[in-house]
Design an enzyme around this catalytic site. Structure first.
Site: not given
Lengths: 256, 256
Positions: B1-3, B78, B108
């Site tokens: 998972m990203c942000q 990110i 995300n």
């Protein structure tokens, strides 16, 4: 008039020495105060940096000079605005995706009739003749019934560049991160550095580099610029009307 | 998972405080070590920064934190890689031009069936599900017989986002530098700052800012993020399935 800087190399190479020379022409030692841009390619990905401030004063450019980024291909531009206001949207290089590659383009000179160029798939975001020319070129490539092979691509690009060149001055660089095309209207110089590597001193700044300490014997690095960037190396002038395709620092196609 | 991190404001605003909080989640206080990107829009031009190194360690990110760039709209990401290797081509935000605007997108989550999405005008350069989803969405907008009005654009995007969301998790942000679309699959929070401005402290770092010293009474600034970035402000959770269109920091369309 603007200034162009290109690099094609067979190994990821640090462009900072050359960029340092170009940068001071952006408002300190030259009149190119109207922004600058730099595209650094690594495995077809691109890191793009654009600013509408003078390269000699911009915080970003100062930071870039300290950034140890290595690239396979680099395309830089410092701008002296003639067509189009000073603005981020008018800052070269311009970038568009075609067939799964990021193509970037920068231009030095100016030409007539950019507003009348027919645009289809790609549309200019800003108001420069340069971006209009780039979109027009890419639109014609896209409109082909089948994707061109490399030789055909060279012939077509040569024709498109010469077409725009007849309308004014059209020094240009175009790359997809692998192939690097340079077209000379009036002024482009290149140098290929390979073993045995020597030293070089910048024309514009009191900076020297000993390439033998930065390279391996197999490295091939070509720099192409509006004017020679170093004073103790033999740069070759491109001929007016000449297109060169570079790959891994070597010439793979040329035509006048 | 990203942000994800987004900003929509009615005046050029410095994003560094928020980016400082996000950045340490990139490998220092979070697992998102696989690159990051930040798009800063100013009058429809975009300054894009991408790196495949952890945001917490990257030289470029350290430099960005010192760079006083103000933006009307910002989009940051990110990455914690799941689909697609760690590489510049797989680093969000992805950018494409449509109708003379630069559209950028970040995602995300992850979703099934991205390889099977039909692509026409726009083609992915990298191998992420995210970029494939973005190209598919933009391709559908391009294929419309006539350009959609804003309301129709919202309805269509809501439908496309929900479509991909049913295949997995699809928190997403999309912007053309004026309109800022945020879609919540599982987790997105927003806060709108306006007069009277207060203070805020970052959740992730020992940093505070007094917004009253940085703003005028007319400023409206909205931040949207995967998780709240500050600990002393009331962030609002978006609902699963909700799309919001922001302009100048204000909500102009929303639907669930």
């Amino acid at each position: 008039m603007c200034q162009l800087l290109g690099m094609s190399a067979n190994t990821p190479t640090d462009i900072r020495f050359s960029f340092s020379g170009l940068r001071v022409r952006g408002g300190e030692r030259g009149p190119h105060r109207d922004g600058y841009g730099l595209c650094l390619y690594r495995q077809r990905g691109v890191q793009a940096f654009h600013d509408f401030l003078p390269a000699s004063q911009s915080d970003l450019a100062v930071l870039l000079e300290r950034l140890p980024i290595k690239a396979d291909v680099a395309l830089g531009h410092i701008r002296q605005a003639n067509v189009g206001v000073v603005s981020l949207v008018n800052t070269h290089p311009f970038i568009r995706e075609w067939r799964g590659r990021y193509w970037s383009f920068a231009h030095n000179g100016q030409f007539r009739g950019s507003k009348g160029l027919p645009q289809t798939y790609y549309t200019p975001v800003g108001t420069t003749d340069s971006e209009a020319g780039f979109c027009w070129i890419m639109n014609q490539l896209r409109a082909l019934a089948r994707p061109p092979g490399e030789k055909r691509l060279c012939t077509l690009l040569h024709q498109f560049f010469q077409d725009l060149d007849t309308r004014g001055i059209f020094n240009a660089m175009l790359t997809d991160g692998d192939r690097f095309f340079t077209y000379c209207s009036k002024s482009l110089y290149w140098i290929t550095r390979r073993a045995p590597f020597g030293q070089a001193k910048l024309v514009d700044r009191d900076m020297m580099v000993d390439f033998s300490r930065e390279t391996t014997p197999r490295d091939v690095v070509t720099l192409i610029a509006t004017e020679p960037l170093t004073e103790d190396e033999a740069w070759t002038a491109m001929q007016p009307g000449e297109l060169i395709l570079w790959k891994n620092g070597e010439i793979v196609w040329r035509g006048v």
